[in-house]
Design an enzyme around this catalytic site. Structure first.
Site, PDB file in Angstrom:
ATOM      1  N   CYS A 145      43.761  10.302  51.104  1.00  0.00           N
ATOM      2  CA  CYS A 145      42.887  11.646  50.748  1.00  0.00           C
ATOM      3  C   CYS A 145      44.000  11.700  52.262  1.00  0.00           C
ATOM      4  CB  CYS A 145      41.629  12.772  51.281  1.00  0.00           C
ATOM      5  SG  CYS A 145      40.779  11.613  52.741  1.00  0.00           S
TER       6      CYS A 145
ATOM      7  N   ASN B  10      41.640  10.794  55.608  1.00  0.00           N
ATOM      8  CA  ASN B  10      40.742   9.608  55.117  1.00  0.00           C
ATOM      9  C   ASN B  10      39.603   9.526  56.542  1.00  0.00           C
ATOM     10  OD1 ASN B  10      40.943   5.867  56.296  1.00  0.00           O
ATOM     11  ND2 ASN B  10      40.230   6.597  54.637  1.00  0.00           N
TER      12      ASN B  10
ATOM     13  N   CYS C 258      37.041  12.355  55.372  1.00  0.00           N
ATOM     14  CA  CYS C 258      36.524  13.080  54.440  1.00  0.00           C
ATOM     15  C   CYS C 258      36.156  12.474  53.174  1.00  0.00           C
ATOM     16  CB  CYS C 258      36.433  14.793  54.607  1.00  0.00           C
ATOM     17  SG  CYS C 258      36.360  15.291  55.960  1.00  0.00           S
ATOM     18  N   ARG C 259      37.382  12.705  52.907  1.00  0.00           N
ATOM     19  CA  ARG C 259      36.774  12.111  51.250  1.00  0.00           C
ATOM     20  C   ARG C 259      36.876  11.094  50.472  1.00  0.00           C
ATOM     21  NH1 ARG C 259      41.278  16.063  49.159  1.00  0.00           N
ATOM     22  NH2 ARG C 259      42.168  15.726  51.493  1.00  0.00           N
ATOM     23  N   SER C 260      38.107  10.439  50.980  1.00  0.00           N
ATOM     24  CA  SER C 260      38.508   8.792  51.033  1.00  0.00           C
ATOM     25  C   SER C 260      37.889   7.869  51.307  1.00  0.00           C
ATOM     26  CB  SER C 260      39.634   8.518  51.431  1.00  0.00           C
ATOM     27  OG  SER C 260      40.301   8.094  52.292  1.00  0.00           O
TER      28      SER C 260
ATOM     29  N   ASP D 283      39.472  19.666  48.938  1.00  0.00           N
ATOM     30  CA  ASP D 283      39.317  19.137  50.597  1.00  0.00           C
ATOM     31  C   ASP D 283      38.495  19.815  51.662  1.00  0.00           C
ATOM     32  OD1 ASP D 283      39.239  18.106  53.557  1.00  0.00           O
ATOM     33  OD2 ASP D 283      40.927  18.123  53.769  1.00  0.00           O
TER      34      ASP D 283
END
Ligand code: 4NP
Length: 157
Positions: free
Chosen positions: A13, A16, A18-20, A129
């Site tokens: 993301c 690195n 929040c999402r990934s 995001d």
């Protein structure tokens, strides 16, 4: 000849945090439950390096914890050219991540890249995001990541 099942995946993301990291934790948990944890390489990275060395965002740690997954020991790192030799798959959460991954592809690297949700489930959805969002946005992101990780695991088993 390349084997049919993938052996390694890098989730990417922007930050690195929040999402990934959530994708890394959820996917690890799914393959561990399926008895496949040990021989696969699973990691995450960001296209920017603003948070290098930091733990995931507390909201991602919390939503993972609520679903019995511990991502608190993960540390942020930036996508590196060497990743294209180490990973079969490099998957972005949204289209801007995929574009940034492609912009860093070394000449001759054959790694498959793409949109995580689309590669996993065949639907061209982006995982948004949640950085400026609410707890509900983090829960929605978790659910999308869970669905995509479940689909992706079938390409590994
Ligand atoms: P992520 O969210 O890409 O899901 O980790 C973000 C985290 C931090 C920033 C942007 C996105 N940031 O610009 O600091």
């Amino acid at each position: 000849m390349k084997s049919q099942a993938y052996q390694s995946v890098l989730f990417v993301c922007l930050g690195n945090i929040c999402r990934s990291p959530l994708a890394e934790g959820v996917f690890r948990s799914i393959i561990a439950t399926a008895g496949r944890g040990g021989n696969l390489l699973v990691d995450s990275a960001g296209t920017n390096g603003y948070h290098t060395g930091e733990a995931p965002d507390p909201r991602s740690i919390r939503v993972a914890h609520e679903h019995n997954i511990d991502i608190s020991e993960q540390r942020c790192r930036q996508l590196a050219p060497g990743d294209f030799a180490r990973f079969d798959l490099i998957l972005g959460m949204d289209r801007s991540n995929v574009a940034a991954i492609e912009a860093r592809r070394p000449k001759g690297a054959e790694t498959t890249t793409g949109l995580f949700y689309e590669i996993a489930l065949g639907e061209p959805k982006q995982i948004p995001d949640p950085y400026y969002g609410t707890d509900a946005d983090f829960e929605r992101v978790y659910r999308m990541i869970l669905a995509a990780s479940t689909g992706l695991s079938k390409l590994f088993l």
